[in-house]
Design an enzyme around this catalytic site. Structure first.
Site, PDB file in Angstrom:
ATOM      1  N   CYS A  42       0.844  -1.199   0.000  1.00 43.30           N
ATOM      2  CA  CYS A  42       0.000   0.000   0.000  1.00 43.30           C
ATOM      3  C   CYS A  42       0.880   1.250   0.000  1.00 43.30           C
ATOM      4  CB  CYS A  42      -0.896   0.045   1.234  1.00 43.30           C
ATOM      5  SG  CYS A  42      -1.934  -1.405   1.502  1.00 43.30           S
ATOM      6  N   CYS A 325      21.079  16.517  -7.451  1.00 39.47           N
ATOM      7  CA  CYS A 325      21.016  15.365  -8.348  1.00 39.47           C
ATOM      8  C   CYS A 325      21.833  14.187  -7.797  1.00 39.47           C
ATOM      9  CB  CYS A 325      21.480  15.740  -9.747  1.00 39.47           C
ATOM     10  SG  CYS A 325      23.098  16.531  -9.829  1.00 39.47           S
TER      11      CYS A 325
END
Length: 360
Positions: A42, A325
């Site tokens: 979930c 990044c």
């Protein structure tokens, strides 16, 4: 069958369990939790009954949970289908914005998507990180920069980029270009960029600032190489060595490199394509001490198939650490490439992980 591999620790000891208990929607997209007794996984915000923590294990992505033998819960599967449909609608509207002679109105875009204006605005921003108006502005700015770099006359570039009137363009020219259009076309002529070279724990560092904000944070081994990289960006710009006031800014940047969790309260002069700016915004939302895969970032901006393009946007980033990044890894957990070297990427991630663990 679900994996029976031993857990590294009890789920209740994992900070992600707190997000599950709070059903925190902000944690969606960062991980999923799987339940051994039911064989399903979930999202953190799922309204389903909470499982016992000893029956829970966490995965960075749904794909990782499925590879371990879990299947999505009914709610998760249904929401995944809805999310995929929304991504398609947003991508279609992005293409319309990029090709239309004039920027489509919000009501027009919403009608095309078959949604109310309010609902469409919300899912568009969730998928791209930008409002439709901001996305259109980013696309026009990129088109303008491309035409000016190609040598097009300023007036022609303005209209070819989708501006209906030059007055509307000039009202926002400095924000988009950081300088006068004619100066940008001339490779940065008359633009004043302050810079300074220094050293940090990762080697040489170059910090540069335009009138709009920080435009480069470069890392490397050789200071002269970093300076040449800056010169290549604006070959005609007036590069000015940092004064005492600028040294204080450099100190803040070095502090960010040494302790990324402190953040950076300085304006950034970010210049990229609309797609690149969406990726860079998603990168800035990854918390210190955590990572995301290229596939995760592609999914967050509503373009799950654009994994290679996301990697390209990461490689084009000129603002090391400020646009993190280094927190993006491959799906198999490998560090992959990094503009400033994989070793620096590894050291940054290890530093952030240690700082996060010390704060717990």
């Amino acid at each position: 069958m679900p994996s029976t591999k031993p857990r590294a620790r009890h789920a209740a000891d994992d900070p992600r369990w707190t997000a599950v208990m709070a059903r925190d929607p902000a944690a969606d997209g960062r991980f999923v939790y799987a339940v051994r007794t039911t064989g399903v996984y979930c999202h953190p915000s799922s309204p389903t009954r909470l499982p016992r923590p000893e029956n829970v294990e966490f995965f960075d992505t749904p794909a990782a949970a499925e590879a371990a033998g879990y299947r999505p819960s009914r709610r998760t599967a249904s929401r995944g289908a809805v999310a995929a449909r929304h991504a398609e609608l947003v991508a279609d509207c992005c293409r319309l914005i990029e090709t239309a002679a004039t920027v489509p109105a919000l009501d027009e875009l919403a009608h095309r998507a078959g949604l109310s204006a309010y609902h469409f605005h919300r899912i568009f921003k969730a998928a791209t990180g930008l409002t439709p108006r901001a996305y259109a502005a980013a696309h026009r700015a990129h088109a303008l920069r491309s035409r000016l770099r190609d040598g097009a006359p300023v007036t022609a570039a303005i209209y070819e980029a989708g501006f209906n009137a030059s007055s509307r363009f000039y009202a926002h020219a400095d924000r988009m270009l950081g300088m006068r259009p004619a100066d940008y076309r001339a490779g940065g002529a008359n633009a004043r960029i302050r810079f300074a070279l220094g050293q940090c724990s990762l080697g040489a560092i170059l910090v540069a600032q335009s009138e709009r904000g920080l435009c480069a944070i470069l890392l490397g081994d050789d200071p002269e190489t970093l300076l040449r990289q800056l010169q290549d960006q604006f070959p005609q710009a007036d590069l000015v060595g940092g004064d005492p006031d600028f040294e204080a800014i450099v100190a803040q940047v070095v502090g960010l490199v040494e302790t990324p969790a402190i953040g950076l309260d300085l304006p950034l002069d970010v210049r990229g394509t609309a797609f690149q700016e969406r990726v860079w915004q998603a990168l800035r939302e990854i918390p210190p001490g955590t990572t995301a895969t290229y596939a995760d970032i592609a999914a967050r901006i509503g373009l799950p198939k654009a994994v290679r393009a996301v990697a390209g946007a990461c490689a084009a980033n000129l603002l090391a650490v400020a646009i993190p990044c280094h927190r993006v890894i491959r799906s198999d957990g490998a560090l992959s490439g990094y503009r400033w070297g994989v070793d620096r990427k590894q050291r940054l991630l290890a530093r952030e992980l240690a700082a996060t663990a010390a704060d717990r």
